[in-house]
Design a protein around this motif. Structure first.
Motif, PDB file in Angstrom:
ATOM      1  N   ARG A   9       0.832  -1.205   0.000  1.00  0.00           N
ATOM      2  CA  ARG A   9       0.000   0.000   0.000  1.00  0.00           C
ATOM      3  C   ARG A   9       0.869   1.258   0.000  1.00  0.00           C
ATOM      4  N   GLY A  40      -4.998  16.265 -10.176  1.00  0.00           N
ATOM      5  CA  GLY A  40      -5.335  17.132 -11.293  1.00  0.00           C
ATOM      6  C   GLY A  40      -5.104  16.531 -12.664  1.00  0.00           C
ATOM      7  N   LEU A  41      -4.493  15.356 -12.706  1.00  0.00           N
ATOM      8  CA  LEU A  41      -4.190  14.733 -14.001  1.00  0.00           C
ATOM      9  C   LEU A  41      -5.007  13.476 -14.243  1.00  0.00           C
ATOM     10  N   GLY A  42      -5.784  13.047 -13.262  1.00  0.00           N
ATOM     11  CA  GLY A  42      -6.530  11.807 -13.416  1.00  0.00           C
ATOM     12  C   GLY A  42      -5.582  10.622 -13.460  1.00  0.00           C
ATOM     13  N   MET A  88       0.842   7.736  -7.003  1.00  0.00           N
ATOM     14  CA  MET A  88      -0.013   6.601  -6.677  1.00  0.00           C
ATOM     15  C   MET A  88      -0.076   5.716  -7.913  1.00  0.00           C
ATOM     16  N   LEU A  90      -1.814   2.421  -9.695  1.00  0.00           N
ATOM     17  CA  LEU A  90      -3.018   1.602  -9.652  1.00  0.00           C
ATOM     18  C   LEU A  90      -2.948   0.523 -10.723  1.00  0.00           C
ATOM     19  N   PHE A 102     -10.188  -2.335 -10.316  1.00  0.00           N
ATOM     20  CA  PHE A 102      -8.953  -1.736  -9.801  1.00  0.00           C
ATOM     21  C   PHE A 102      -8.528  -2.329  -8.458  1.00  0.00           C
ATOM     22  N   GLY A 103      -7.221  -2.367  -8.262  1.00  0.00           N
ATOM     23  CA  GLY A 103      -6.660  -2.679  -6.964  1.00  0.00           C
ATOM     24  C   GLY A 103      -6.672  -1.456  -6.064  1.00  0.00           C
ATOM     25  N   PRO A 104      -6.219  -1.611  -4.813  1.00  0.00           N
ATOM     26  CA  PRO A 104      -6.280  -0.517  -3.839  1.00  0.00           C
ATOM     27  C   PRO A 104      -5.221   0.561  -4.041  1.00  0.00           C
TER      28      PRO A 104
ATOM     29  N   TYR B  36     -16.529   6.328 -11.978  1.00  0.00           N
ATOM     30  CA  TYR B  36     -15.879   5.637 -10.877  1.00  0.00           C
ATOM     31  C   TYR B  36     -15.803   6.581  -9.672  1.00  0.00           C
ATOM     32  N   GLN B  38     -13.636   7.205  -5.935  1.00  0.00           N
ATOM     33  CA  GLN B  38     -12.435   6.863  -5.177  1.00  0.00           C
ATOM     34  C   GLN B  38     -12.498   7.540  -3.813  1.00  0.00           C
ATOM     35  N   ASN B  41      -7.364   7.153  -0.137  1.00  0.00           N
ATOM     36  CA  ASN B  41      -6.420   6.032  -0.010  1.00  0.00           C
ATOM     37  C   ASN B  41      -7.019   4.692  -0.415  1.00  0.00           C
ATOM     38  N   LYS B  42      -7.960   4.739  -1.323  1.00  0.00           N
ATOM     39  CA  LYS B  42      -8.554   3.506  -1.836  1.00  0.00           C
ATOM     40  C   LYS B  42      -8.424   3.456  -3.351  1.00  0.00           C
ATOM     41  N   GLY B  43      -8.685   2.284  -3.918  1.00  0.00           N
ATOM     42  CA  GLY B  43      -8.723   2.163  -5.370  1.00  0.00           C
ATOM     43  C   GLY B  43     -10.020   2.710  -5.927  1.00  0.00           C
ATOM     44  N   LEU B  44     -10.202   2.583  -7.214  1.00  0.00           N
ATOM     45  CA  LEU B  44     -11.414   3.076  -7.876  1.00  0.00           C
ATOM     46  C   LEU B  44     -12.495   2.010  -7.884  1.00  0.00           C
ATOM     47  N   LEU B  46     -16.328   1.051  -9.450  1.00  0.00           N
ATOM     48  CA  LEU B  46     -17.265   1.394 -10.507  1.00  0.00           C
ATOM     49  C   LEU B  46     -18.613   1.779  -9.908  1.00  0.00           C
ATOM     50  N   GLU B  88     -13.738  11.384  -4.412  1.00  0.00           N
ATOM     51  CA  GLU B  88     -13.405  11.913  -5.729  1.00  0.00           C
ATOM     52  C   GLU B  88     -14.064  11.035  -6.789  1.00  0.00           C
ATOM     53  N   PHE B  90     -14.600  10.113 -10.934  1.00  0.00           N
ATOM     54  CA  PHE B  90     -13.950  10.163 -12.238  1.00  0.00           C
ATOM     55  C   PHE B  90     -14.913   9.733 -13.332  1.00  0.00           C
ATOM     56  N   PHE B 102      -9.433   8.912 -18.665  1.00  0.00           N
ATOM     57  CA  PHE B 102     -10.013   9.375 -17.415  1.00  0.00           C
ATOM     58  C   PHE B 102     -10.070  10.895 -17.383  1.00  0.00           C
ATOM     59  N   ALA B 104     -10.099  14.415 -15.148  1.00  0.00           N
ATOM     60  CA  ALA B 104      -9.176  14.845 -14.089  1.00  0.00           C
ATOM     61  C   ALA B 104      -9.758  14.663 -12.695  1.00  0.00           C
TER      62      ALA B 104
END
Lengths: 111, 112
Positions: A9, A40-42, A88, A90, A102-104, B36, B38, B41-44, B46, B88, B90, B102, B104
Protein backbone atom coordinates in the motif's frame (compact mmCIF):
# COMPACT_ATOMS: atom_id res chain seq x y z
CA UNK A 1 -16.38 -10.62 -6.71
CA UNK A 2 -13.36 -9.68 -8.75
CA UNK A 3 -10.36 -9.15 -6.59
CA UNK A 4 -7.27 -7.22 -7.63
CA UNK A 5 -4.52 -7.02 -5.05
CA UNK A 6 -1.30 -5.03 -5.00
CA UNK A 7 1.78 -6.07 -3.08
CA UNK A 8 2.25 -2.89 -1.06
CA UNK A 9 0.00 0.00 0.00
CA UNK A 10 2.90 2.32 0.80
CA UNK A 11 6.49 2.21 -0.39
CA UNK A 12 9.44 4.51 0.18
CA UNK A 13 12.50 4.13 -2.04
CA UNK A 14 15.67 6.08 -2.72
CA UNK A 15 16.62 7.66 -6.03
CA UNK A 16 18.34 5.15 -8.29
CA UNK A 17 16.86 2.06 -6.63
CA UNK A 18 15.13 -0.63 -8.67
CA UNK A 19 11.49 -0.90 -7.65
CA UNK A 20 9.04 -3.74 -8.24
CA UNK A 21 5.29 -3.27 -7.89
CA UNK A 22 3.23 -6.43 -8.13
CA UNK A 23 -0.41 -6.94 -8.99
CA UNK A 24 -2.47 -10.12 -8.80
CA UNK A 25 -6.03 -10.73 -10.03
CA UNK A 26 -8.12 -13.78 -9.27
CA UNK A 27 -10.65 -13.73 -12.12
CA UNK A 28 -8.63 -15.23 -14.97
CA UNK A 29 -8.71 -11.91 -16.84
CA UNK A 30 -6.74 -11.59 -20.05
CA UNK A 31 -6.05 -7.87 -19.80
CA UNK A 32 -4.13 -6.12 -17.05
CA UNK A 33 -3.08 -2.49 -16.72
CA UNK A 34 -0.79 -0.19 -14.78
CA UNK A 35 -1.75 3.44 -14.26
CA UNK A 36 -0.27 6.26 -12.30
CA UNK A 37 -2.48 8.82 -10.62
CA UNK A 38 -1.41 12.38 -9.93
CA UNK A 39 -3.53 15.23 -8.56
CA UNK A 40 -5.34 17.13 -11.29
CA UNK A 41 -4.19 14.73 -14.00
CA UNK A 42 -6.53 11.81 -13.42
CA UNK A 43 -5.17 8.38 -14.29
CA UNK A 44 -2.63 7.88 -17.04
CA UNK A 45 -1.87 4.51 -18.60
CA UNK A 46 1.72 3.32 -18.29
CA UNK A 47 1.53 -0.18 -19.81
CA UNK A 48 -1.01 -2.88 -20.38
CA UNK A 49 -0.84 -6.57 -21.16
CA UNK A 50 -3.39 -8.57 -23.15
CA UNK A 51 -1.84 -11.99 -22.60
CA UNK A 52 1.05 -13.73 -20.87
CA UNK A 53 4.37 -12.28 -22.05
CA UNK A 54 2.54 -9.69 -24.19
CA UNK A 55 2.63 -5.99 -23.44
CA UNK A 56 1.78 -2.68 -25.00
CA UNK A 57 2.94 0.81 -24.14
CA UNK A 58 0.44 3.25 -22.81
CA UNK A 59 0.64 7.01 -22.73
CA UNK A 60 3.61 7.40 -20.37
CA UNK A 61 5.89 4.32 -20.55
CA UNK A 62 9.19 6.16 -20.21
CA UNK A 63 11.14 5.06 -17.15
CA UNK A 64 9.02 1.95 -16.64
CA UNK A 65 8.96 -1.65 -17.78
CA UNK A 66 6.56 -4.52 -17.11
CA UNK A 67 6.55 -8.27 -16.82
CA UNK A 68 3.76 -10.79 -17.18
CA UNK A 69 4.99 -14.35 -16.74
CA UNK A 70 1.71 -15.72 -15.41
CA UNK A 71 -1.82 -14.77 -16.37
CA UNK A 72 -2.81 -13.63 -12.89
CA UNK A 73 0.27 -11.52 -12.17
CA UNK A 74 1.46 -8.26 -13.73
CA UNK A 75 4.53 -6.47 -12.43
CA UNK A 76 5.62 -2.87 -12.92
CA UNK A 77 9.34 -2.19 -12.73
CA UNK A 78 11.11 1.09 -12.19
CA UNK A 79 14.66 0.35 -13.30
CA UNK A 80 16.15 3.39 -11.59
CA UNK A 81 13.63 5.28 -9.51
CA UNK A 82 13.54 9.05 -9.74
CA UNK A 83 11.73 11.65 -7.65
CA UNK A 84 9.33 12.44 -10.50
CA UNK A 85 8.04 8.88 -10.20
CA UNK A 86 6.60 9.63 -6.78
CA UNK A 87 2.93 8.89 -7.34
CA UNK A 88 -0.01 6.60 -6.68
CA UNK A 89 0.15 3.48 -8.84
CA UNK A 90 -3.02 1.60 -9.65
CA UNK A 91 -3.35 -1.81 -11.22
CA UNK A 92 -6.50 -2.92 -13.05
CA UNK A 93 -7.81 -5.91 -14.95
CA UNK A 94 -10.63 -6.73 -17.33
CA UNK A 95 -11.83 -9.91 -18.93
CA UNK A 96 -13.26 -8.27 -22.00
CA UNK A 97 -16.23 -6.70 -20.30
CA UNK A 98 -16.34 -2.98 -20.72
CA UNK A 99 -15.24 -1.95 -17.24
CA UNK A 100 -11.93 -2.34 -15.48
CA UNK A 101 -11.50 -3.54 -11.92
CA UNK A 102 -8.95 -1.74 -9.80
CA UNK A 103 -6.66 -2.68 -6.96
CA UNK A 104 -6.28 -0.52 -3.84
CA UNK A 105 -3.20 1.29 -5.13
CA UNK A 106 0.42 1.65 -4.06
CA UNK A 107 1.58 5.06 -2.92
CA UNK A 108 5.25 5.25 -3.88
CA UNK A 109 7.54 7.94 -2.54
CA UNK A 110 11.01 8.31 -4.05
CA UNK A 111 13.42 10.38 -1.96
CA UNK B 1 -9.64 12.23 -30.90
CA UNK B 2 -11.00 11.02 -27.62
CA UNK B 3 -11.18 13.20 -24.53
CA UNK B 4 -13.06 13.69 -21.30
CA UNK B 5 -13.70 16.95 -19.49
CA UNK B 6 -15.04 17.13 -15.97
CA UNK B 7 -16.36 20.63 -15.72
CA UNK B 8 -15.87 21.10 -11.97
CA UNK B 9 -12.77 20.19 -10.01
CA UNK B 10 -14.60 20.68 -6.69
CA UNK B 11 -18.29 20.50 -5.78
CA UNK B 12 -19.66 21.21 -2.34
CA UNK B 13 -23.20 20.31 -1.23
CA UNK B 14 -25.14 20.02 1.98
CA UNK B 15 -26.30 16.65 3.21
CA UNK B 16 -29.75 15.85 1.82
CA UNK B 17 -29.45 18.14 -1.22
CA UNK B 18 -29.02 16.99 -4.83
CA UNK B 19 -25.66 16.21 -6.38
CA UNK B 20 -24.70 17.06 -9.96
CA UNK B 21 -21.24 16.21 -11.31
CA UNK B 22 -20.76 17.24 -14.91
CA UNK B 23 -18.88 15.41 -17.63
CA UNK B 24 -18.49 16.08 -21.35
CA UNK B 25 -16.74 13.74 -23.71
CA UNK B 26 -15.42 13.61 -27.23
CA UNK B 27 -15.11 10.35 -29.13
CA UNK B 28 -14.75 9.33 -32.76
CA UNK B 29 -16.20 5.94 -31.91
CA UNK B 30 -19.28 4.78 -30.10
CA UNK B 31 -17.96 5.00 -26.60
CA UNK B 32 -18.61 3.21 -23.39
CA UNK B 33 -18.89 5.67 -20.54
CA UNK B 34 -18.27 5.11 -16.86
CA UNK B 35 -18.28 6.84 -13.53
CA UNK B 36 -15.88 5.64 -10.88
CA UNK B 37 -15.60 6.77 -7.26
CA UNK B 38 -12.44 6.86 -5.18
CA UNK B 39 -12.49 7.26 -1.42
CA UNK B 40 -9.32 8.47 0.30
CA UNK B 41 -6.42 6.03 -0.01
CA UNK B 42 -8.55 3.51 -1.84
CA UNK B 43 -8.72 2.16 -5.37
CA UNK B 44 -11.41 3.08 -7.88
CA UNK B 45 -14.85 1.54 -7.59
CA UNK B 46 -17.27 1.39 -10.51
CA UNK B 47 -20.44 3.41 -9.87
CA UNK B 48 -22.16 2.84 -13.19
CA UNK B 49 -21.58 2.30 -16.89
CA UNK B 50 -23.20 3.12 -20.21
CA UNK B 51 -22.63 0.65 -23.06
CA UNK B 52 -25.18 1.68 -25.71
CA UNK B 53 -28.24 0.27 -24.02
CA UNK B 54 -30.60 2.51 -22.01
CA UNK B 55 -29.52 6.14 -21.96
CA UNK B 56 -30.47 6.57 -18.30
CA UNK B 57 -28.16 4.42 -16.27
CA UNK B 58 -28.67 3.55 -12.62
CA UNK B 59 -25.70 2.75 -10.46
CA UNK B 60 -24.87 1.86 -6.91
CA UNK B 61 -25.61 4.02 -3.85
CA UNK B 62 -28.47 5.90 -5.53
CA UNK B 63 -26.40 7.46 -8.30
CA UNK B 64 -27.54 7.69 -11.89
CA UNK B 65 -26.29 9.23 -15.12
CA UNK B 66 -27.86 10.14 -18.42
CA UNK B 67 -26.12 9.71 -21.73
CA UNK B 68 -26.97 12.62 -24.05
CA UNK B 69 -25.41 12.10 -27.44
CA UNK B 70 -26.51 15.45 -28.84
CA UNK B 71 -24.80 17.25 -25.96
CA UNK B 72 -21.91 14.75 -25.65
CA UNK B 73 -22.55 14.71 -21.94
CA UNK B 74 -22.75 12.06 -19.23
CA UNK B 75 -23.58 13.91 -16.02
CA UNK B 76 -23.78 12.09 -12.70
CA UNK B 77 -26.63 12.85 -10.32
CA UNK B 78 -28.00 11.80 -6.97
CA UNK B 79 -31.23 13.16 -5.47
CA UNK B 80 -30.00 13.42 -1.90
CA UNK B 81 -26.36 13.55 -0.80
CA UNK B 82 -25.08 11.56 2.13
CA UNK B 83 -21.95 12.24 4.15
CA UNK B 84 -20.48 8.97 2.91
CA UNK B 85 -20.64 10.28 -0.69
CA UNK B 86 -17.70 12.58 -0.01
CA UNK B 87 -15.00 11.29 -2.37
CA UNK B 88 -13.41 11.91 -5.73
CA UNK B 89 -15.37 10.98 -8.84
CA UNK B 90 -13.95 10.16 -12.24
CA UNK B 91 -15.75 10.22 -15.57
CA UNK B 92 -14.22 7.79 -18.05
CA UNK B 93 -14.66 7.15 -21.76
CA UNK B 94 -13.60 3.78 -23.04
CA UNK B 95 -13.67 1.60 -26.10
CA UNK B 96 -12.68 -1.90 -27.05
CA UNK B 97 -12.71 -3.03 -23.45
CA UNK B 98 -9.13 -1.83 -23.10
CA UNK B 99 -8.58 1.83 -23.83
CA UNK B 100 -9.91 4.21 -21.22
CA UNK B 101 -9.44 7.94 -20.86
CA UNK B 102 -10.01 9.38 -17.42
CA UNK B 103 -11.21 12.82 -16.57
CA UNK B 104 -9.18 14.84 -14.09
CA UNK B 105 -11.67 14.12 -11.32
CA UNK B 106 -14.24 16.04 -9.27
CA UNK B 107 -13.84 16.18 -5.54
CA UNK B 108 -17.22 16.12 -3.82
CA UNK B 109 -17.52 17.59 -0.33
CA UNK B 110 -20.70 16.99 1.69
CA UNK B 111 -21.43 19.29 4.63
CA UNK B 112 -23.79 18.54 7.52
Amino acid sequence: DVKVTQSSRYLVKRTGEKVFLECVQDMDHENMFWYRQDPGLGLRLIYFSYDVKMKEKGDIPEGYSVSREKKERFSLILESASTNQTSMYLCASTGGEHEQYFGPGTRLTVT
Amino acid sequence: AQSVTQLDSHVSVSEGTPVLLRCNYSSSYSPSLFWYVQHPNKGLQLLLKYTSAATLVKGINGFEAEFKKSETSFHLTKPSAHMSDAAEYFCVVGWGGIWMIFGAGTRLAVHP
